[in-house]
Design a protein around this motif. Structure first.
Motif, PDB file in Angstrom:
ATOM      1  N   ARG A 121       0.812  -1.201   0.000  1.00  0.00           N
ATOM      2  CA  ARG A 121       0.000   0.000   0.000  1.00  0.00           C
ATOM      3  C   ARG A 121       0.862   1.274   0.000  1.00  0.00           C
ATOM      4  NH1 ARG A 121      -5.213  -0.117   0.785  1.00  0.00           N
ATOM      5  NH2 ARG A 121      -5.235  -2.056   1.965  1.00  0.00           N
ATOM      6  N   GLN A 122       2.134   1.130   0.379  1.00  0.00           N
ATOM      7  CA  GLN A 122       3.022   2.287   0.377  1.00  0.00           C
ATOM      8  C   GLN A 122       3.129   2.886  -1.024  1.00  0.00           C
ATOM      9  OE1 GLN A 122       4.297   3.365   3.403  1.00  0.00           O
ATOM     10  NE2 GLN A 122       2.949   1.694   4.107  1.00  0.00           N
ATOM     11  N   GLY A 123       3.080   2.018  -2.037  1.00  0.00           N
ATOM     12  CA  GLY A 123       3.177   2.505  -3.406  1.00  0.00           C
ATOM     13  C   GLY A 123       1.842   2.825  -4.039  1.00  0.00           C
ATOM     14  N   ALA A 124       0.750   2.424  -3.382  1.00  0.00           N
ATOM     15  CA  ALA A 124      -0.580   2.631  -3.962  1.00  0.00           C
ATOM     16  C   ALA A 124      -1.316   3.797  -3.331  1.00  0.00           C
ATOM     17  CB  ALA A 124      -1.416   1.359  -3.820  1.00  0.00           C
ATOM     18  N   GLY A 125      -0.856   4.216  -2.148  1.00  0.00           N
ATOM     19  CA  GLY A 125      -1.588   5.260  -1.435  1.00  0.00           C
ATOM     20  C   GLY A 125      -2.507   4.629  -0.407  1.00  0.00           C
ATOM     21  N   ASP A 126      -2.554   5.228   0.776  1.00  0.00           N
ATOM     22  CA  ASP A 126      -3.278   4.600   1.879  1.00  0.00           C
ATOM     23  C   ASP A 126      -4.766   4.438   1.607  1.00  0.00           C
ATOM     24  OD1 ASP A 126      -0.983   4.340   3.285  1.00  0.00           O
ATOM     25  OD2 ASP A 126      -1.229   6.196   4.437  1.00  0.00           O
ATOM     26  N   SER A 127      -5.338   5.347   0.822  1.00  0.00           N
ATOM     27  CA  SER A 127      -6.787   5.280   0.603  1.00  0.00           C
ATOM     28  C   SER A 127      -7.173   4.479  -0.636  1.00  0.00           C
ATOM     29  CB  SER A 127      -7.355   6.694   0.476  1.00  0.00           C
ATOM     30  OG  SER A 127      -6.770   7.361  -0.646  1.00  0.00           O
ATOM     31  N   ALA A 128      -6.193   4.075  -1.416  1.00  0.00           N
ATOM     32  CA  ALA A 128      -6.485   3.345  -2.657  1.00  0.00           C
ATOM     33  C   ALA A 128      -6.919   1.908  -2.349  1.00  0.00           C
ATOM     34  CB  ALA A 128      -5.252   3.338  -3.557  1.00  0.00           C
ATOM     35  N   VAL A 129      -7.749   1.388  -3.223  1.00  0.00           N
ATOM     36  CA  VAL A 129      -8.159  -0.017  -3.107  1.00  0.00           C
ATOM     37  C   VAL A 129      -7.026  -0.884  -3.662  1.00  0.00           C
ATOM     38  CG1 VAL A 129      -9.810  -1.767  -3.834  1.00  0.00           C
ATOM     39  CG2 VAL A 129     -10.600   0.565  -3.300  1.00  0.00           C
ATOM     40  N   LEU A 130      -6.443  -1.719  -2.812  1.00  0.00           N
ATOM     41  CA  LEU A 130      -5.304  -2.537  -3.214  1.00  0.00           C
ATOM     42  C   LEU A 130      -5.783  -3.859  -3.799  1.00  0.00           C
ATOM     43  CD1 LEU A 130      -2.126  -2.691  -3.116  1.00  0.00           C
ATOM     44  CD2 LEU A 130      -2.467  -4.118  -1.086  1.00  0.00           C
ATOM     45  N   PRO A 131      -5.340  -4.230  -4.996  1.00  0.00           N
ATOM     46  CA  PRO A 131      -5.728  -5.524  -5.569  1.00  0.00           C
ATOM     47  C   PRO A 131      -4.989  -6.676  -4.881  1.00  0.00           C
ATOM     48  CG  PRO A 131      -5.042  -3.970  -7.278  1.00  0.00           C
ATOM     49  CD  PRO A 131      -4.590  -3.412  -5.972  1.00  0.00           C
ATOM     50  N   LEU A 132      -5.745  -7.714  -4.498  1.00  0.00           N
ATOM     51  CA  LEU A 132      -5.188  -8.986  -4.032  1.00  0.00           C
ATOM     52  C   LEU A 132      -5.546 -10.043  -5.068  1.00  0.00           C
ATOM     53  CD1 LEU A 132      -4.772  -7.629  -1.223  1.00  0.00           C
ATOM     54  CD2 LEU A 132      -5.547  -9.791  -0.216  1.00  0.00           C
ATOM     55  N   TYR A 133      -4.535 -10.781  -5.517  1.00  0.00           N
ATOM     56  CA  TYR A 133      -4.771 -11.893  -6.436  1.00  0.00           C
ATOM     57  C   TYR A 133      -4.421 -13.184  -5.712  1.00  0.00           C
ATOM     58  CZ  TYR A 133      -4.934  -8.171  -9.900  1.00  0.00           C
ATOM     59  OH  TYR A 133      -5.261  -7.037 -10.590  1.00  0.00           O
ATOM     60  N   VAL A 134      -5.258 -14.180  -5.881  1.00  0.00           N
ATOM     61  CA  VAL A 134      -5.091 -15.450  -5.176  1.00  0.00           C
ATOM     62  C   VAL A 134      -4.833 -16.551  -6.200  1.00  0.00           C
ATOM     63  CG1 VAL A 134      -6.060 -17.027  -3.482  1.00  0.00           C
ATOM     64  CG2 VAL A 134      -6.720 -14.623  -3.449  1.00  0.00           C
ATOM     65  N   VAL A 135      -3.823 -17.378  -5.930  1.00  0.00           N
ATOM     66  CA  VAL A 135      -3.456 -18.432  -6.867  1.00  0.00           C
ATOM     67  C   VAL A 135      -3.305 -19.757  -6.124  1.00  0.00           C
ATOM     68  CG1 VAL A 135      -0.938 -18.169  -6.679  1.00  0.00           C
ATOM     69  CG2 VAL A 135      -1.942 -18.936  -8.843  1.00  0.00           C
ATOM     70  N   CYS A 136      -3.605 -20.834  -6.823  1.00  0.00           N
ATOM     71  CA  CYS A 136      -3.354 -22.181  -6.313  1.00  0.00           C
ATOM     72  C   CYS A 136      -2.894 -23.016  -7.504  1.00  0.00           C
ATOM     73  CB  CYS A 136      -4.591 -22.769  -5.640  1.00  0.00           C
ATOM     74  SG  CYS A 136      -5.992 -23.028  -6.756  1.00  0.00           S
ATOM     75  N   LYS A 137      -3.009 -24.312  -7.407  1.00  0.00           N
ATOM     76  CA  LYS A 137      -2.549 -25.159  -8.511  1.00  0.00           C
ATOM     77  C   LYS A 137      -3.450 -25.004  -9.730  1.00  0.00           C
ATOM     78  CE  LYS A 137      -1.742 -29.980  -9.876  1.00  0.00           C
ATOM     79  NZ  LYS A 137      -1.793 -31.413  -9.465  1.00  0.00           N
ATOM     80  N   LEU A 138      -4.763 -25.094  -9.528  1.00  0.00           N
ATOM     81  CA  LEU A 138      -5.698 -25.214 -10.644  1.00  0.00           C
ATOM     82  C   LEU A 138      -6.780 -24.144 -10.687  1.00  0.00           C
ATOM     83  CD1 LEU A 138      -6.173 -29.041 -10.234  1.00  0.00           C
ATOM     84  CD2 LEU A 138      -4.954 -27.946 -12.119  1.00  0.00           C
ATOM     85  N   GLY A 139      -6.850 -23.308  -9.660  1.00  0.00           N
ATOM     86  CA  GLY A 139      -7.918 -22.321  -9.619  1.00  0.00           C
ATOM     87  C   GLY A 139      -9.152 -22.801  -8.905  1.00  0.00           C
ATOM     88  N   ASN A 140      -9.047 -23.832  -8.071  1.00  0.00           N
ATOM     89  CA  ASN A 140     -10.172 -24.307  -7.266  1.00  0.00           C
ATOM     90  C   ASN A 140     -10.086 -23.777  -5.838  1.00  0.00           C
ATOM     91  OD1 ASN A 140     -11.338 -25.778  -9.384  1.00  0.00           O
ATOM     92  ND2 ASN A 140     -10.075 -27.567  -8.961  1.00  0.00           N
ATOM     93  N   ASP A 141      -9.007 -24.121  -5.130  1.00  0.00           N
ATOM     94  CA  ASP A 141      -8.836 -23.627  -3.760  1.00  0.00           C
ATOM     95  C   ASP A 141      -8.752 -22.105  -3.728  1.00  0.00           C
ATOM     96  OD1 ASP A 141      -8.905 -26.159  -2.769  1.00  0.00           O
ATOM     97  OD2 ASP A 141      -6.754 -26.334  -2.393  1.00  0.00           O
ATOM     98  N   SER A 142      -8.225 -21.510  -4.783  1.00  0.00           N
ATOM     99  CA  SER A 142      -8.120 -20.054  -4.802  1.00  0.00           C
ATOM    100  C   SER A 142      -9.494 -19.396  -4.771  1.00  0.00           C
ATOM    101  CB  SER A 142      -7.334 -19.593  -6.036  1.00  0.00           C
ATOM    102  OG  SER A 142      -7.941 -20.050  -7.232  1.00  0.00           O
ATOM    103  N   GLN A 143     -10.484 -20.026  -5.369  1.00  0.00           N
ATOM    104  CA  GLN A 143     -11.839 -19.466  -5.321  1.00  0.00           C
ATOM    105  C   GLN A 143     -12.389 -19.510  -3.901  1.00  0.00           C
ATOM    106  OE1 GLN A 143     -14.530 -20.450  -8.775  1.00  0.00           O
ATOM    107  NE2 GLN A 143     -12.898 -21.923  -9.229  1.00  0.00           N
ATOM    108  N   LYS A 144     -12.140 -20.603  -3.199  1.00  0.00           N
ATOM    109  CA  LYS A 144     -12.576 -20.686  -1.796  1.00  0.00           C
ATOM    110  C   LYS A 144     -11.880 -19.608  -0.967  1.00  0.00           C
ATOM    111  CE  LYS A 144     -13.035 -25.724  -2.231  1.00  0.00           C
ATOM    112  NZ  LYS A 144     -12.549 -27.041  -1.727  1.00  0.00           N
ATOM    113  N   ALA A 145     -10.586 -19.401  -1.238  1.00  0.00           N
ATOM    114  CA  ALA A 145      -9.820 -18.410  -0.483  1.00  0.00           C
ATOM    115  C   ALA A 145     -10.341 -16.995  -0.742  1.00  0.00           C
ATOM    116  CB  ALA A 145      -8.344 -18.511  -0.847  1.00  0.00           C
ATOM    117  N   VAL A 146     -10.769 -16.708  -1.966  1.00  0.00           N
ATOM    118  CA  VAL A 146     -11.311 -15.383  -2.277  1.00  0.00           C
ATOM    119  C   VAL A 146     -12.511 -15.077  -1.387  1.00  0.00           C
ATOM    120  CG1 VAL A 146     -12.573 -14.069  -4.037  1.00  0.00           C
ATOM    121  CG2 VAL A 146     -10.439 -15.217  -4.638  1.00  0.00           C
ATOM    122  N   ARG A 147     -13.390 -16.058  -1.243  1.00  0.00           N
ATOM    123  CA  ARG A 147     -14.567 -15.845  -0.397  1.00  0.00           C
ATOM    124  C   ARG A 147     -14.152 -15.527   1.045  1.00  0.00           C
ATOM    125  NH1 ARG A 147     -17.577 -14.406  -3.843  1.00  0.00           N
ATOM    126  NH2 ARG A 147     -19.040 -15.722  -4.976  1.00  0.00           N
TER     127      ARG A 147
END
Length: 437
Positions: free
Chosen positions: A375-401
């Motif tokens: 966030r230091q490079g994005a600004g404190d009030s900016a919405v920071l993108p989080l991307y979630v990855v796993c092997k196949l894109g299954n567990d990552s969907q659960k993690a997003v929730r």
């Protein structure tokens, strides 16, 4: 050569063991054993429990092996070695490199060859007296019933829930015994269904499990020797049924724990008179759409879940553009530690899905710290993108929730998306040097 056909001079067989008579289950006349048959099968012919009559039943029997993978390979290998007359080998897939640690009939030289054909070729070298018929197709409601009817015993060596229900229902409708096994990680189980008044698979499992709770070998892994052990035991039950000795596991389920080196039996419930397919008033009288029934595809390949909307997901190409632009963001790898040890993207923060599900404070602290740094490079009030990855894109969907639910828990304004297809999509579409497993 087909079962029952003899090229050499015959030696008359008579008497012997073979358990209780089941001549009605063996198709066609049982011809005498030849001199070479006696030589080949001599070590089992002298067993009182089998004897000449049992061997003749084997040579007059036919077995359908559904799946030529980790279970199907040892099943087919030992059935061919024992002298079962005809083996039907069903499998729609081809031999791949990651099969070879457990699928012992196949070879490096046959990579890309249909598994059913590869298995038939190997079995022909083991015992040319057994007729091996490869079926390079997926078992389906349109072909299963006829294939099952054409054989005396069925061995279910598949690795997916829809096929298990399909094979079970076909066996009940055709009146055939079913020997079923499964293996995953360091465990396995074996049971005989629809045999001597015992239950069918649906009696025990009338409803399929939710698709997101099902794990197969592609997802969860398996030690190669485990399906070998279960497949060998599966072949044993088939041989006992086909020869007339009778199955051991038709009223119980055999459980195997490889880590402890332990077997145990659990007693199964009897046939359910209310069962939809084998009950007193069945409602399933024809094969149905089992993928729709189970809510999952009939494949042993890595499954794909669909838990998020399209707006909550990005492709690996889209994430590569984010990475190349050096835009502030956080990448969270939610795979188990054992998979991270295999390969990882160096800039990813590892927080396993199990830690997120358990609300592990140490993991959440690491995540907050990484978000704070980004966030230091994005600004404190900016919405920071989080991307979630796993092997196949299954567990990552659960993690997003889960992360979406934590967004108000000290993480600040964030947007959370998963990377569709996971690291295996990254390997195939972005970085060919990234390992695939």
């Amino acid at each position: 050569m087909a079962a029952g056909k003899r090229a050499e001079g015959s030696v008359l067989g008579g008497g012997g063991g073979g358990g209780e008579s089941q001549e009605s289950e063996a198709p066609g006349p049982l011809l005498p054993l030849s001199r070479l048959d006696i030589r080949r099968y001599s070590r089992q012919l002298v067993l009182p429990e089998l004897g000449v009559s049992g061997q003749l039943r084997l040579s007059g029997s036919s077995v359908l092996v559904v799946g030529c993978g980790g279970l199907g390979c040892p099943v087919a290998q030992y059935l061919a070695a024992a002298g079962v007359g005809r083996l039907g080998l069903v499998d729609p897939d081809v031999v791949e490199l990651d099969n070879l640690h457990r699928q012992v009939l196949h070879r490096e030289s046959r990579l890309g060859t249909p598994k059913a054909r590869s298995a038939a070729s190997a079995l022909g070298e083991l015992n040319s007296r057994v007729r091996c018929v490869p079926y390079e197709l997926a078992l389906s409601p349109s072909n299963a019933l006829q294939l099952v009817r054409d054989h005396d015993v069925v061995a279910d060596c598949s690795d997916n829930v829809p096929t298990r229900y399909l094979v079970n229902d076909a066996c009940v409708l055709a009146g055939k015994p079913l020997v079923s096994a499964s293996a995953l990680r360091l465990e396995g189980q074996l049971a005989v269904y629809n045999h001597r008044g015992g239950p069918c698979y649906r009696c025990l499992f009338p409803k399929p499990p939710p698709p997101e709770t099902v794990t197969n070998c592609a997802d969860g892994g398996v030690l190669g020797v485990v399906p070998g052990i279960l497949g060998t035991l599966q072949a044993l039950e088939v041989i006992k049924i086909a020869s007339g000795m009778g199955a051991t596991c038709h009223g119980s389920m055999l459980l195997f724990d490889a880590l402890e080196g332990r077997f145990r039996h659990i007693k199964l419930r009897p046939r359910d008179p209310r069962c939809a397919v084998c009950g007193d008033h069945p409602t399933v009288t024809a094969l149905q759409d089992y993928e729709e029934f189970c809510g999952s595809s009939a494949t042993d390949k890595c499954r794909a879940l669909h838990l998020l909307s399209g707006e909550e997901r990005v492709s690996v190409e889209e994430y590569k553009r984010v990475l190349d632009s050096r835009a502030p963001h956080v990448l969270v790898d939610v795979r188990p530690p054992v998979e991270v040890d295999i390969c990882r993207l160096p800039h990813a923060l590892h927080v396993s899905l199990s830690k997120l599900e358990g609300g592990d404070e140490g993991s959440l602290k690491s995540l907050r710290q990484r978000i704070h740094e980004a966030r230091q490079g994005a600004g404190d009030s900016a919405v920071l993108p989080l991307y979630v990855v796993c092997k196949l894109g299954n567990d990552s969907q659960k993690a997003v929730r889960i992360l979406q639910g934590l967004s108000q828990n000290g993480l600040g304004p964030i947007s959370v998306k998963d990377i569709r297809g996971g690291l295996m999509a990254w390997a195939s579409k972005i970085d060919e040097e990234f390992p695939q497993y």
